[in-house]
Design a protein around this motif. Structure first.
Motif, mmCIF file in Angstrom:
data_model
loop_
_atom_site.group_PDB
_atom_site.id
_atom_site.type_symbol
_atom_site.label_atom_id
_atom_site.label_comp_id
_atom_site.label_asym_id
_atom_site.label_seq_id
_atom_site.Cartn_x
_atom_site.Cartn_y
_atom_site.Cartn_z
ATOM 1 N N GLY A 131 -27.695 19.287 16.380
ATOM 2 C CA GLY A 131 -28.842 18.668 15.732
ATOM 3 C C GLY A 131 -29.816 19.696 15.197
ATOM 4 N N LYS A 132 -30.970 19.215 14.778
ATOM 5 C CA LYS A 132 -31.948 20.072 14.107
ATOM 6 C C LYS A 132 -32.481 21.179 15.020
ATOM 7 C CE LYS A 132 -33.516 16.574 10.804
ATOM 8 N NZ LYS A 132 -34.686 15.803 10.290
ATOM 9 N N ALA A 133 -32.736 20.837 16.301
ATOM 10 C CA ALA A 133 -33.289 21.828 17.218
ATOM 11 C C ALA A 133 -32.352 23.021 17.356
ATOM 12 C CB ALA A 133 -33.546 21.193 18.588
ATOM 13 N N VAL A 136 -32.326 25.146 14.145
ATOM 14 C CA VAL A 136 -33.534 25.979 14.038
ATOM 15 C C VAL A 136 -33.421 27.205 14.938
ATOM 16 C CG1 VAL A 136 -36.009 26.067 14.535
ATOM 17 C CG2 VAL A 136 -35.045 24.086 13.356
ATOM 18 N N ILE A 137 -32.982 26.994 16.179
ATOM 19 C CA ILE A 137 -32.836 28.109 17.117
ATOM 20 C C ILE A 137 -31.792 29.097 16.607
ATOM 21 C CG2 ILE A 137 -32.158 28.745 19.473
ATOM 22 C CD1 ILE A 137 -33.139 25.892 20.280
ATOM 23 N N GLU A 138 -30.707 28.560 16.048
ATOM 24 C CA GLU A 138 -29.656 29.436 15.513
ATOM 25 C C GLU A 138 -30.194 30.316 14.394
ATOM 26 O OE1 GLU A 138 -25.012 29.040 13.987
ATOM 27 O OE2 GLU A 138 -26.280 27.255 14.188
ATOM 28 N N TYR A 139 -30.979 29.742 13.499
ATOM 29 C CA TYR A 139 -31.581 30.528 12.416
ATOM 30 C C TYR A 139 -32.531 31.589 12.977
ATOM 31 C CZ TYR A 139 -29.796 27.875 8.429
ATOM 32 O OH TYR A 139 -28.989 27.334 7.479
ATOM 33 N N ILE A 140 -33.278 31.225 14.011
ATOM 34 C CA ILE A 140 -34.197 32.196 14.630
ATOM 35 C C ILE A 140 -33.420 33.379 15.203
ATOM 36 C CG2 ILE A 140 -35.779 32.558 16.570
ATOM 37 C CD1 ILE A 140 -36.759 29.689 16.154
ATOM 38 N N ILE A 141 -32.314 33.101 15.890
ATOM 39 C CA ILE A 141 -31.502 34.168 16.475
ATOM 40 C C ILE A 141 -30.926 35.062 15.389
ATOM 41 C CG2 ILE A 141 -29.462 34.681 17.882
ATOM 42 C CD1 ILE A 141 -31.886 33.511 19.405
#
Length: 351
Positions: A131-133, A136-141
């Motif tokens: 999902g979206k959460a 988002v975390i993947e992009y941050i990493i």
């Protein structure tokens, strides 16, 4: 950089730069910097053990990452120490190098080795949720990886242009890289724990003993790795403080750095224990199905094992088929199909 070879020699041989700390022939320096180097011995042992685990236990995605990063760490250590041995050999005291390319190229191996830990944690996190959460975390990493790689490349450039390993600037840059890595680890760890807790509530109570294994093993390892990365980063900056240096020895971070070298091995052992748990449950399924005890109290055992396998399958980023334990008890799913589903899903992860 100055064209004065004497000044260059002083820079390279200055103890503050931690490069040419001993003298000798090329062979003597190679033996000293490799055979007597605890980090090299750890990287070598880690590679041997990871190779044995990879060959005999599995070659799935998770194992491949652990195995190849162990190779990367060993190569990085060999190239770095071989370069130092070549630079500091007898008769080379006044030789000037405009750029030490091996120092720069070697950063590729350190980038792969060190940032593999946040990436492995990201794989674990994605196994429990989507999902979206998670996106988002993947992009941050990945953004943090870009920052990490840029700083490491700059470290390689500084080492290459100056011809030594350490300086105040290089120590600061190293502190930044470990800080980025620690933060990326921490972000993944927090969400792994959160998603696992949410996931645990969605399975039957009878499967909780399986999750207890995950908690007492993987949680401890994840948090230990985060703590070590955080301490190395903090100590890089604290060692610049004169008051701190008067209280603590200069090599206070050595234990944490040695522990960092063994990260892949620690994760490999943790996964090996996890696979042992999976194989243990596979044997229980085989025993139950072979005896035809899919009735009465046996339904509870089968249900428990099925839930455990669904959890194991999800843990390492493999989706479980939507098979319910009720399908087993009412005979709508054949024993052979259930066994194949359970075993094959897990073996696809660790094969």
């Amino acid at each position: 950089m100055s064209d004065d070879p004497t000044l260059y020699q002083l820079e390279r041989y200055d103890p503050i730069h931690k490069t040419c700390t001993i003298k000798g022939s090329l062979f003597e320096l190679l033996v000293s910097r490799l055979c007597d180097n605890s980090s090299f011995n750890m990287y070598l042992l880690q590679f041997i053990l990871m190779a044995l685990m990879y060959i005999n236990s599995g070659n799935g995605k998770y194992w491949k990452i652990l195995f190849y990063t162990s190779i990367s760490g060993l190569l990085g250590c060999i190239i770095e120490n071989s370069t130092i041995s070549y630079l500091c050999r007898d008769g080379n005291e006044n030789t000037k190098y405009m750029f030490v390319y091996s120092f720069f190229i070697n950063e590729i191996f350190w980038i792969i080795t060190e940032y593999s830990i946040p990436y492995l944690n990201l794989i674990k996190m994605k196994a429990y949720a989507n999902g979206k959460a998670v996106i988002v975390i993947e992009y941050i990493i990945y953004i943090m990886f870009s920052a990490f790689a840029i700083v490491r490349i700059f470290i390689g450039y500084e080492r290459g242009i100056n011809g030594y390993l350490s300086s105040e600037l290089l120590d600061t840059l190293h502190g930044i890289t470990f800080g980025i890595m620690a933060l990326a680890d921490f972000i993944c760890s927090i969400f792994i724990i959160y998603f696992v807790r949410v996931y645990n509530k969605s399975v039957e109570e009878k499967a909780l003993s399986f999750h207890h294994y995950i908690k007492r093993s993987s949680y401890i390892v994840i948090l230990a790795v985060d703590f070590v990365s955080f301490m190395i980063s903090v100590l890089f900056f604290l060692k610049k403080n004169s008051y701190f240096n008067r209280i603590f020895p200069s090599n206070i971070d050595k234990t944490f750095r040695f522990f960092k070298v063994a990260f892949q091995l620690i994760l490999g052992v943790d996964v090996l224990l996890f696979k042992f748990e999976v194989n243990f449950n596979a044997n229980r399924i085989a025993e139950i199905t072979s005896r035809g005890k899919i009735s009465g109290s046996a339904n509870e055992s089968t249900s428990y094992i099925h839930e455990a396998y669904s959890s194991a399958s999800n843990l390492l980023n493999k989706r479980s088929l939507p098979i319910r334990s009720s399908q087993i008890s009412d005979g709508s799913l054949k024993d052979a199909q259930f066994k194949e589903f359970s075993y094959e899903n897990i073996m696809n992860i660790y094969k």
